[in-house]
Write a protein that holds these residues in place. Structure first.
Motif, mmCIF file in Angstrom:
data_model
loop_
_atom_site.group_PDB
_atom_site.id
_atom_site.type_symbol
_atom_site.label_atom_id
_atom_site.label_comp_id
_atom_site.label_asym_id
_atom_site.label_seq_id
_atom_site.Cartn_x
_atom_site.Cartn_y
_atom_site.Cartn_z
ATOM 1 N N CYS A 171 -2.631 4.736 -7.179
ATOM 2 C CA CYS A 171 -2.736 4.248 -5.812
ATOM 3 C C CYS A 171 -4.097 4.367 -5.391
ATOM 4 O O CYS A 171 -4.516 3.445 -4.465
ATOM 5 N N PRO B 124 -3.690 0.174 -3.837
ATOM 6 C CA PRO B 124 -3.415 0.298 -2.388
ATOM 7 C C PRO B 124 -4.766 0.835 -1.691
ATOM 8 O O PRO B 124 -5.063 0.829 -0.700
ATOM 9 N N TYR C 131 -2.905 -6.889 -6.897
ATOM 10 C CA TYR C 131 -4.097 -6.374 -6.059
ATOM 11 C C TYR C 131 -5.261 -7.025 -6.534
ATOM 12 O O TYR C 131 -6.136 -7.572 -5.439
ATOM 13 N N ALA D 22 3.307 -5.286 -4.193
ATOM 14 C CA ALA D 22 3.176 -3.933 -3.421
ATOM 15 C C ALA D 22 4.576 -3.337 -3.173
ATOM 16 O O ALA D 22 4.974 -1.991 -3.057
ATOM 17 N N TRP E 161 5.238 0.490 -4.607
ATOM 18 C CA TRP E 161 5.672 1.702 -3.536
ATOM 19 C C TRP E 161 6.964 2.301 -3.862
ATOM 20 O O TRP E 161 7.173 3.270 -3.436
#
Length: 471
Positions: free
Chosen positions: A36, A40, A98, A128, A132
């Motif tokens: 992460c 993100p 991403y 995403a 998550w």
């Protein structure tokens, strides 16, 4: 139904004395934190500059609306998909999206066609949602029940270090460009390199049946699920009273990003200062997560009391920070934009808005860590927590999709602030009710050893299946 989860769950893997074993919850939570950090975390740094690093925020706002629309759907479905595919396939598929998103803004830098950015945003929303949901399952089910706050803070610190490093990239590469321009190509390429590394790193995440706690027990007894089971279980979430109580907090938890990124950092500061501010915004998240993690794990003997105290602390601090935001917001509007502040040239005028933006980062980490702790306290098994986490991220993304369009339509800034403040405030009493009704205090070690959650036999001291001792 796949047998991989069953065989993994029945393996008796070797437990060394070190907490830094590859198959320990601590190492696995750190690894998902690094994934992460790269994906993100860098996305957050890119978004935190306002407009995805572009002068005109329209393309980024539309891309984010597409992103959070698909994120809403696949956030809710993500827990079920994770339960079917397992962590590695889920995560590498997710992380790849991403890279595409950052690349779309590199393309936009040259061609100014927003269709690619919007399509990449929609694809990223799918990825995403999967990432998550997987992250939520790992972070809330792998740790020991009495240390979930600590592990959440460890994850949140590593993850937000990505935002810190990501903030340094545009700050350094655009240091001499203090006028209002878009970031250069090297900034986007740097983000893409980090995101690609995160995709590769996701391959080292172990499935839950192979993760063993320090006492020799497996973290969860999971068998990979099937499509029909997951569809049924996901649909049941919408009538689950626990999820209904957590709904306002889920909606609020990313709703404020468009306001903070575009209308505080983006409107008040010039390009290089926005990058510097993001270093401190995401750095503040590390401090906030560690502080609230301590309260949730160590402040009082019983879990429920710690939960009540943690929620009250976040509520009081949040109210103070939003009050400071109100005082700041009264100084400017869409019709009366502020002069751009620079960290070197604006003197004392820079200090107040900078401290406020820092505090917004602090509050974000504390608020989301609080919600994750409550989710983690509702169950211990990975299957249930993956669904709960997916529901949280799905509702969160629906709120964010609305928020980005609110900003695109130039809703008055004061109205945006009031709505954000109200949404977070509504969340606190509902979370208190949830802790009161659904969170139980920890069992004693003897009870935990005999419980159904840890019914698997403890690991042997020798190697199994060709695996050597990890210590």
């Amino acid at each position: 139904m796949s047998k991989r989860g069953e065989s993994a769950g029945k393996q008796q893997m070797v437990v060394g004395k070190s907490r830094f074993r590859y198959n320990s919850p601590l190492v696995q939570v750190c690894l998902i934190g690094l994934v992460c950090f790269c994906c993100p975390g860098m996305f957050n740094a890119l978004s935190g500059m306002g407009g995805g690093g572009q002068v005109d925020t329209t393309a980024a706002n539309n891309a984010n609306t597409a992103l959070y629309t698909t994120f809403t759907i696949f956030g809710i479905l993500g827990g079920g998909i994770y339960n079917i595919l397992g962590p590695q396939v889920t995560l590498i598929s997710a992380c790849s999206t991403y890279v595409l998103y950052a690349g779309s803004f590199l393309y936009y830098n040259h061609h100014k066609h927003q269709a690619f950015a919007i399509a990449a945003g929609a694809i990223l929303g799918i990825g995403a949602g999967l990432l998550w949901a997987a992250e939520g399952a790992i972070m809330t089910s792998y740790p020991p029940p009495n240390r979930k706050g600590t592990y959440i803070s460890i994850f949140w610190s590593i993850f937000n270090m990505g935002g810190v490093i990501g903030g340094l990239i545009p700050f350094i590469l655009n240091y001499n460009r203090n006028e209002a321009v878009s970031v250069n190509d090297g900034t986007y390429i740097g983000f893409m390199c980090f995101m690609s590394a995160g995709a590769l790193l996701s391959l080292v995440i172990l499935p839950p049946g192979r993760v063993i706690r320090d006492d020799g027990t497996h973290c969860t007894n999971i068998e990979y699920s099937n499509v029909s089971t997951e569809i049924t279980q996901v649909l049941k979430l919408f009538s689950n009273w626990k999820m209904l109580l957590i709904f306002p907090a889920s909606w609020a938890s990313n709703f404020f990003y468009s306001y903070q990124f575009n209308n505080v950092n983006g409107l008040q500061f010039n390009l290089r200062t926005r990058g510097l501010n993001n270093v401190f915004y995401w750095g503040a998240q590390m401090l906030g997560s560690v502080g609230i993690g301590y309260i949730f794990d160590f402040s009082f003997p019983t879990r429920r009391k710690r939960g009540f105290v943690g929620i009250v602390v976040v509520a009081l601090l949040g109210s103070a920070i939003w009050a400071g935001g109100l005082a700041n917001q009264l100084n400017y509007s869409h019709d009366k934009p502020p002069a751009k502040l620079d960290f070197k040239n604006s003197g004392s005028d820079f200090a107040g808005p900078f401290v406020l933006y820092f505090c917004y980062g602090l509050l974000d980490a504390m608020f989301q860590s609080m919600v994750y702790w409550v989710i983690g306290a509702l169950a211990d098994d990975s299957e249930t927590l993956s669904r709960y986490s997916g529901f949280y991220k799905g509702v969160q993304s629906a709120g964010a999709a609305v928020a980005w369009q609110v900003d695109t339509h130039k809703v008055p800034l004061l109205s945006q602030l009031v709505v954000n403040w109200s949404l977070t405030t509504i969340s606190y009493p509902l979370l208190v009710i949830l802790v009161l009704l659904a969170v139980k205090d920890e069992k004693s070690p003897e009870e935990s050893t005999n419980s159904k959650e840890v019914a698997l036999p403890p690991a042997d001291d020798g190697a199994v299946g060709g695996l050597t001792k990890l210590s």
